[in-house]
Scaffold this active site. Sequence first.
Site, mmCIF file in Angstrom:
data_model
loop_
_atom_site.group_PDB
_atom_site.id
_atom_site.type_symbol
_atom_site.label_atom_id
_atom_site.label_comp_id
_atom_site.label_asym_id
_atom_site.label_seq_id
_atom_site.Cartn_x
_atom_site.Cartn_y
_atom_site.Cartn_z
ATOM 1 N N GLU A 1 -6.433 -6.172 -35.090
ATOM 2 C CA GLU A 1 -6.177 -4.933 -34.362
ATOM 3 C C GLU A 1 -4.708 -4.963 -33.980
ATOM 4 O O GLU A 1 -4.118 -6.039 -33.879
ATOM 5 C CB GLU A 1 -7.047 -4.859 -33.106
ATOM 6 N N LYS B 1 4.455 -12.806 -31.754
ATOM 7 C CA LYS B 1 3.116 -12.680 -32.334
ATOM 8 C C LYS B 1 2.880 -13.598 -33.529
ATOM 9 O O LYS B 1 1.771 -14.070 -33.759
ATOM 10 C CB LYS B 1 2.864 -11.224 -32.745
ATOM 11 N N SER C 1 10.030 -11.411 -25.510
ATOM 12 C CA SER C 1 8.940 -11.588 -26.470
ATOM 13 C C SER C 1 9.179 -10.901 -27.810
ATOM 14 O O SER C 1 8.591 -11.279 -28.816
ATOM 15 C CB SER C 1 7.630 -11.095 -25.859
HETATM 16 C C1 LIG Z 1 7.071 -7.766 -28.249
HETATM 17 C C2 LIG Z 1 5.754 -7.819 -27.564
HETATM 18 N N1 LIG Z 1 5.683 -8.389 -26.346
HETATM 19 C C3 LIG Z 1 4.532 -8.437 -25.674
HETATM 20 C C4 LIG Z 1 3.366 -7.896 -26.181
HETATM 21 C C5 LIG Z 1 2.134 -7.941 -25.339
HETATM 22 O O1 LIG Z 1 1.190 -8.861 -25.779
HETATM 23 P P1 LIG Z 1 0.900 -10.195 -25.013
HETATM 24 O O2 LIG Z 1 0.674 -9.854 -23.589
HETATM 25 O O3 LIG Z 1 -0.300 -10.731 -25.686
HETATM 26 O O4 LIG Z 1 2.058 -11.088 -25.183
HETATM 27 C C6 LIG Z 1 3.392 -7.308 -27.448
HETATM 28 C C7 LIG Z 1 2.169 -6.724 -28.022
HETATM 29 O O5 LIG Z 1 2.134 -6.062 -28.991
HETATM 30 C C8 LIG Z 1 4.625 -7.268 -28.147
HETATM 31 O O6 LIG Z 1 4.708 -6.692 -29.347
#
Ligand SMILES: Cc1ncc(COP(=O)(O)O)c(C=O)c1O
Lengths: 403, 260
Positions: free
Chosen positions: A117, A95, A384
């Site tokens: 948000e 993020k 992620s």
């Molecule tokens: C670690 C992590 N991965 C994925 C996401 C999902 O978001 P996005 O689909 O925008 O990557 C989030 C959202 O809070 C997250 O914290």
Amino acid sequence: MKRVEVNTVPDANGHFGVYGGRYVAETLMPALIEVEKAYRAAQADPAFELEFRGLLKHYVGRPSPLYFAPRLTEAFGGAKIYLKREDLNHTGAHKVNNTLGQAILARRMGKKKLMAETGAGQHGVATATVAARFGMECDVYMGEEDIRRQAPNVKRMNLLGARVIPVTSGTKTLKDAMSEALREWVAAVDTTFYVIGTVAGPHPYPVMVRDFQSVIGIEAREQFIELENRLPEMVIACVGGGSNAAGLFYPFLNDAGVKMVGVEAAGHGIATGQHAASIEAGRPGILHGSKSYVLQDAEGQILNAHSISAGLDYPGVGPEHALWADLKRVEYSGITDAEAVAAFHELSLMEGIIPALESSHALAEARKRARTVGKGGAIVVCLSGRGDKDLESVLEYDARVKT
Amino acid sequence: MSRIEETFKRLSKGNRKALVGFLVAGDPDLERSERDCRMALENGVDVLELGVPFSDPTADGPVIQAAGQRSLAAGTTVAKVLTLAKRLRRECEAPIVLFGYVNPFFNYGYEKLANDAAAAGVDAFLVVDMPFEESGEFRVHLDAVGLDFISLIAPTTPDARLGKILKEARGFVYYIMVKGVTGARAGVAEDVAGHLVRLKKHTRLPVAAGFGVSNGDQAREAARHADGVVVGSALVRAAGENRLAFLVKEIRQALDCQEK
Ligand SMILES: Cc1ncc(COP(=O)(O)O)c(C=O)c1O
């Protein structure tokens, strides 16, 4: 770093095919046009790129490693599994790549305050972090249910000087936090920059967030080529709003041999109706400023999503994913709560890496695909985020399943 | 002449201001909502805005959010709102504007919606989250059946944009007086007069000013430079407290005595 030219989307009004656009109250239109102009100007300004790259390196800790996971590969019994380690970024998720970009932009525009948000709290933490870094005020809107599920992140945001504002409407999750943030932005539009946390929302957010996050895919592509002297057979990422996936996929779009899989949260299972699989189970509609796949009833009322993972618990998805789905350039599939929790444990035990529940969805999908891709091949999975924030949810889940 | 045009012409001839009243269709259920609409029209509302409920009303404050939730809980659908409009149309000639968010309309289908609304006696649509740039497709279908697409102008709308929007405006123009969501506010927003003068340079259509008007004094103040005022949250709240007729009368009187 060389930018990869894919195609000409979006158009001048932010449409990706029939998706995207700007569906907001007139009061916000001028602000969105201003953000878009400022973003275009920043893109053309080498000073912006220099500052962004510099902070990504020295503040976020990029490039993040592309890690070959030997024991996981062994356990999956097929393709080599590589993990793009976004969990090692400062603040523990992808993020921050985006919030850093938007904060630099906000400062260039003379804004003194950021608002955001958040669902899992990762985007809230990432926004609070850059607000502190730039000496800006920060308000974060968060559903009451998520405040409960992601308590450590709430404390983190407070520590960073942000105000966490509980949202009590609707399901008290990400969807309602975003609605409330849009309401508040209408009133504060002169002074406040709204930092959207994913590739959803009105134009220019989907394209801007994708661009900021595409550092994930640019790095992963270069790193993979360096390690293996070729391209991977498959890349996999989880899809909430779709920002880590868009960031990973975008630089690979023109590599026809690279198969891409976006993983939505199937919650208790698609058939139960309790899930967050907007592409798999939704229809085109308009939510939070853009047209995309949306979970909705027969009357066009937005349905509540469900996922054990707060970051995926959203009934919409970024418009560019809708286009990629229609074009069949990316395949979208669903992973249930149970499968994600199993993958959470597996990575922890196999590699000593505790993944975020969101990322665990991508890992679970990789498990299913590893044999099909086969031993000679390789899969890059976007890890992620890290899972510290999810310990409570997982323990709670495990206790419930046992009894 | 359209009902909207006719209504504003008639009022302006009599040197009176239009009272545009907003109620959420189906709040708390269709039967009581029909009764409230009648009551509003009988006591001085000239143009009725019928709110079509949506699950995620991002431009509304707490009062209209709650009304929308009650309406949805009672099972209100776009089709049922059209039926309500049809029933009201049987006994009145006041313009009826359907006011809502884009997704339920998109879901119904723009062409079918335009046709069914025309058949029900609806005069116009106002779609809060459908700005000029996204309105082309719906507008074509409304034009085909002679319905107006009401344009919204905000205090933040710059001049160049104002001109572009107002060139295509139909019926009347809705001026949003405040930067913020719907709901009652202590005073009327600042520099409304300046914005209305600015707006009038670009259009000959009547202008109604709204957002934040909750009583007679505020209505009179807001109407000074406009052709009408819109009252929403205050009417919704009054309907829930059984004092709708009283509030409508109060506002009507305040508007009418201003010109004397
Ligand atoms: C670690 C992590 N991965 C994925 C996401 C999902 O978001 P996005 O689909 O925008 O990557 C989030 C959202 O809070 C997250 O914290």
